[in-house]
Design a protein around this motif. Sequence first.
Motif, PDB file in Angstrom:
ATOM      1  N   MET A 255     -42.665  28.236 -13.676  1.00 49.34           N
ATOM      2  CA  MET A 255     -41.038  27.898 -13.828  1.00 49.34           C
ATOM      3  C   MET A 255     -40.256  28.554 -14.943  1.00 49.34           C
ATOM      4  SD  MET A 255     -39.284  24.133 -14.459  1.00 49.34           S
ATOM      5  CE  MET A 255     -39.735  23.838 -16.314  1.00 49.34           C
ATOM      6  N   VAL A 256     -41.053  28.767 -16.079  1.00 49.50           N
ATOM      7  CA  VAL A 256     -40.600  29.512 -17.160  1.00 49.50           C
ATOM      8  C   VAL A 256     -40.522  30.803 -16.708  1.00 49.50           C
ATOM      9  CG1 VAL A 256     -40.965  30.136 -19.512  1.00 49.50           C
ATOM     10  CG2 VAL A 256     -41.466  27.884 -18.992  1.00 49.50           C
ATOM     11  N   SER A 257     -41.251  31.343 -16.076  1.00 49.83           N
ATOM     12  CA  SER A 257     -40.982  32.722 -15.513  1.00 49.83           C
ATOM     13  C   SER A 257     -39.869  32.902 -14.818  1.00 49.83           C
ATOM     14  CB  SER A 257     -42.386  33.020 -15.087  1.00 49.83           C
ATOM     15  OG  SER A 257     -42.466  32.733 -13.800  1.00 49.83           O
ATOM     16  N   ARG A 258     -39.555  32.017 -13.823  1.00 55.05           N
ATOM     17  CA  ARG A 258     -38.137  32.087 -13.114  1.00 55.05           C
ATOM     18  C   ARG A 258     -37.058  31.591 -13.894  1.00 55.05           C
ATOM     19  NH1 ARG A 258     -38.187  28.393  -9.921  1.00 55.05           N
ATOM     20  NH2 ARG A 258     -40.139  27.372 -10.155  1.00 55.05           N
ATOM     21  N   THR A 259     -36.965  31.424 -15.247  1.00 50.42           N
ATOM     22  CA  THR A 259     -35.685  30.827 -15.865  1.00 50.42           C
ATOM     23  C   THR A 259     -35.365  31.756 -17.160  1.00 50.42           C
ATOM     24  OG1 THR A 259     -36.738  28.603 -15.713  1.00 50.42           O
ATOM     25  CG2 THR A 259     -35.083  28.699 -17.084  1.00 50.42           C
ATOM     26  N   VAL A 260     -33.910  31.877 -16.930  1.00 53.03           N
ATOM     27  CA  VAL A 260     -33.510  32.570 -18.163  1.00 53.03           C
ATOM     28  C   VAL A 260     -32.640  31.704 -19.024  1.00 53.03           C
ATOM     29  CG1 VAL A 260     -33.474  34.699 -16.946  1.00 53.03           C
ATOM     30  CG2 VAL A 260     -31.322  33.193 -16.800  1.00 53.03           C
ATOM     31  N   TYR A 261     -32.395  32.017 -20.350  1.00 57.85           N
ATOM     32  CA  TYR A 261     -31.506  31.455 -21.109  1.00 57.85           C
ATOM     33  C   TYR A 261     -30.169  32.276 -21.664  1.00 57.85           C
ATOM     34  CZ  TYR A 261     -29.990  29.746 -25.911  1.00 57.85           C
ATOM     35  OH  TYR A 261     -29.185  29.426 -26.867  1.00 57.85           O
ATOM     36  N   CYS A 262     -29.076  31.464 -21.250  1.00 55.64           N
ATOM     37  CA  CYS A 262     -27.737  32.213 -21.292  1.00 55.64           C
ATOM     38  C   CYS A 262     -26.845  31.569 -22.302  1.00 55.64           C
ATOM     39  CB  CYS A 262     -27.396  32.108 -20.014  1.00 55.64           C
ATOM     40  SG  CYS A 262     -25.657  33.318 -20.077  1.00 55.64           S
ATOM     41  N   THR A 263     -26.427  32.533 -23.237  1.00 55.75           N
ATOM     42  CA  THR A 263     -25.570  32.064 -24.326  1.00 55.75           C
ATOM     43  C   THR A 263     -24.187  32.586 -24.387  1.00 55.75           C
ATOM     44  OG1 THR A 263     -26.242  33.598 -25.916  1.00 55.75           O
ATOM     45  CG2 THR A 263     -27.502  31.949 -25.869  1.00 55.75           C
ATOM     46  N   ASN A 264     -23.194  32.613 -25.137  1.00 51.23           N
ATOM     47  CA  ASN A 264     -21.891  32.685 -25.211  1.00 51.23           C
ATOM     48  C   ASN A 264     -21.003  32.675 -23.915  1.00 51.23           C
ATOM     49  OD1 ASN A 264     -19.856  33.954 -27.299  1.00 51.23           O
ATOM     50  ND2 ASN A 264     -20.047  35.865 -26.313  1.00 51.23           N
ATOM     51  N   ILE A 265     -21.093  31.412 -23.383  1.00 52.27           N
ATOM     52  CA  ILE A 265     -20.525  30.995 -22.231  1.00 52.27           C
ATOM     53  C   ILE A 265     -19.165  30.343 -22.563  1.00 52.27           C
ATOM     54  CG2 ILE A 265     -20.585  29.742 -19.844  1.00 52.27           C
ATOM     55  CD1 ILE A 265     -23.673  29.914 -20.268  1.00 52.27           C
ATOM     56  N   ASP A 266     -18.180  30.948 -21.775  1.00 49.67           N
ATOM     57  CA  ASP A 266     -16.743  30.102 -22.210  1.00 49.67           C
ATOM     58  C   ASP A 266     -16.830  28.766 -21.706  1.00 49.67           C
ATOM     59  OD1 ASP A 266     -14.335  29.679 -22.383  1.00 49.67           O
ATOM     60  OD2 ASP A 266     -13.422  31.533 -21.390  1.00 49.67           O
ATOM     61  N   LYS A 267     -16.159  28.039 -22.534  1.00 50.77           N
ATOM     62  CA  LYS A 267     -16.145  26.506 -22.419  1.00 50.77           C
ATOM     63  C   LYS A 267     -15.279  26.025 -21.294  1.00 50.77           C
ATOM     64  CE  LYS A 267     -17.519  24.015 -26.480  1.00 50.77           C
ATOM     65  NZ  LYS A 267     -17.156  23.013 -27.478  1.00 50.77           N
ATOM     66  N   LYS A 268     -14.238  27.041 -20.744  1.00 45.69           N
ATOM     67  CA  LYS A 268     -13.712  26.796 -19.639  1.00 45.69           C
ATOM     68  C   LYS A 268     -14.354  27.005 -18.343  1.00 45.69           C
ATOM     69  CE  LYS A 268      -9.342  28.087 -21.627  1.00 45.69           C
ATOM     70  NZ  LYS A 268      -8.131  28.925 -21.890  1.00 45.69           N
ATOM     71  N   VAL A 269     -15.486  27.598 -18.332  1.00 45.11           N
ATOM     72  CA  VAL A 269     -16.365  27.759 -17.158  1.00 45.11           C
ATOM     73  C   VAL A 269     -17.085  26.469 -16.847  1.00 45.11           C
ATOM     74  CG1 VAL A 269     -18.310  29.282 -16.268  1.00 45.11           C
ATOM     75  CG2 VAL A 269     -16.417  30.253 -17.763  1.00 45.11           C
ATOM     76  N   ILE A 270     -17.261  26.121 -15.566  1.00 44.46           N
ATOM     77  CA  ILE A 270     -18.120  25.169 -15.117  1.00 44.46           C
ATOM     78  C   ILE A 270     -19.373  25.383 -14.601  1.00 44.46           C
ATOM     79  CG2 ILE A 270     -15.984  23.797 -14.768  1.00 44.46           C
ATOM     80  CD1 ILE A 270     -16.032  24.259 -11.684  1.00 44.46           C
ATOM     81  N   GLU A 271     -20.090  24.695 -14.261  1.00 46.88           N
ATOM     82  CA  GLU A 271     -21.548  24.954 -13.551  1.00 46.88           C
ATOM     83  C   GLU A 271     -21.461  25.652 -12.518  1.00 46.88           C
ATOM     84  OE1 GLU A 271     -24.255  21.892 -13.249  1.00 46.88           O
ATOM     85  OE2 GLU A 271     -24.583  21.266 -15.317  1.00 46.88           O
ATOM     86  N   ASP A 272     -20.771  25.337 -11.573  1.00 51.44           N
ATOM     87  CA  ASP A 272     -20.379  26.013 -10.308  1.00 51.44           C
ATOM     88  C   ASP A 272     -20.121  27.563 -10.571  1.00 51.44           C
ATOM     89  OD1 ASP A 272     -21.269  23.905  -8.764  1.00 51.44           O
ATOM     90  OD2 ASP A 272     -18.901  23.186  -8.388  1.00 51.44           O
ATOM     91  N   ASP A 273     -19.118  27.789 -11.344  1.00 47.22           N
ATOM     92  CA  ASP A 273     -19.096  29.308 -11.656  1.00 47.22           C
ATOM     93  C   ASP A 273     -20.134  30.184 -12.281  1.00 47.22           C
ATOM     94  OD1 ASP A 273     -16.415  28.632 -11.149  1.00 47.22           O
ATOM     95  OD2 ASP A 273     -15.700  28.314 -13.388  1.00 47.22           O
ATOM     96  N   VAL A 274     -21.018  29.438 -13.116  1.00 47.39           N
ATOM     97  CA  VAL A 274     -22.183  30.002 -13.413  1.00 47.39           C
ATOM     98  C   VAL A 274     -23.260  30.487 -12.342  1.00 47.39           C
ATOM     99  CG1 VAL A 274     -24.117  30.064 -15.095  1.00 47.39           C
ATOM    100  CG2 VAL A 274     -22.073  29.033 -15.936  1.00 47.39           C
ATOM    101  N   LYS A 275     -23.496  29.183 -11.399  1.00 46.14           N
ATOM    102  CA  LYS A 275     -24.340  29.260 -10.421  1.00 46.14           C
ATOM    103  C   LYS A 275     -23.862  30.769  -9.385  1.00 46.14           C
ATOM    104  CE  LYS A 275     -26.547  26.495  -7.226  1.00 46.14           C
ATOM    105  NZ  LYS A 275     -26.806  25.172  -6.719  1.00 46.14           N
ATOM    106  N   ILE A 276     -22.583  30.416  -9.441  1.00 46.54           N
ATOM    107  CA  ILE A 276     -22.079  31.553  -8.153  1.00 46.54           C
ATOM    108  C   ILE A 276     -22.284  32.864  -8.916  1.00 46.54           C
ATOM    109  CG2 ILE A 276     -19.881  32.541  -6.892  1.00 46.54           C
ATOM    110  CD1 ILE A 276     -19.018  29.359  -6.782  1.00 46.54           C
TER     111      ILE A 276
END
Length: 328
Positions: A255-276
């Motif tokens: 599972m870890v090999s399929r996961t990335v860690y992402c930082t510096n994301i705008d607080k106005k962005v919602i989960e759906d925006d990141v997923k799309i």
Amino acid sequence: MVAIEAATAAAVAVAAESPIRGEAEGKVEVDVEVEVEVKGEEEAATAATEGEVEEEEEEREYKSDLRKLEELMSKLNPSAQEFVPSSRRSPGLSADAPVFVTAADYFGGAAGGGRDSSSDGSSNGGGPPQNRRRRSGSFNHGRRRAGGRTRRADREDSVRRTVYVSDIDQQVTEQKLAEVFSNCGQVVDCRICGDPHSVLRFAFIEFADDAGARAALTLGGTMLGYYPVRVLPSKTAILPVNPKFLPRTEDEKEMVSRTVYCTNIDKKVIEDDVKIFFQQLCGKVSRLRLLGDYVHSTCIAFVEFAQAESAILALNYSGMVLGSLPIR
């Protein structure tokens, strides 16, 4: 006869005056005792207030250190190869197998009085009950202060044994960096930080003693790759990794090999925006967690893809703008 009457009158006057004088003297003594008791209570209240203020300052310092360590952890390179000195490798493990210590061991918790690694900064379970009266709390407060001094002394010692290295070529690995600095003394830990796609990165190298750290300062200007490195005394210590957060089973590692860690994301962005965003560029996203708080100005996210290839592809989009900020 007149003299006798005068003497008698004087004796009567003195006798009448004596109870009044005795009563006045008794009142003065009572007032003095009351004043002494009031002063004693005021001094005790002042001492208790000073103890509470000192405890609050220690608590604020502890939480401030936690925030600084969290910010430092957010800059670590998750894809960097972990360096482990040969003296700490366990039998039967590979040369690349990492060795970790608990936060209690790192901060000197075994000596007594240390906090655990919980986020609220509460004391560990080995202490006395929290609901005791203030009378017995003064002793416990002294023990907490002693534990805080021990923890602070351990941290300061670790900082003295650590150097900060900057301008590191992206081709230089932790193993290579540790080998170069091992000529100055025994290297206990080595962590390269920063964006893996950046031209230059930085690192923290901890030695077994102060002499190794002082000798490492002479390596400033040494060519590693295509750039000369800069070496300075570190202002922070290397944070130990909690083994509870590492994958244990094969399923978790996959599972870890399929996961990335992402930082510096705008607080106005919602989960759906990141997923799309990631699905359009990299592939199907099976799970996503967007996290933020009131302390930091940006958010972080863990994006789990259906395929490991998608996670590798996502690393190429570090720096693209999502919302109003470039993500990492």
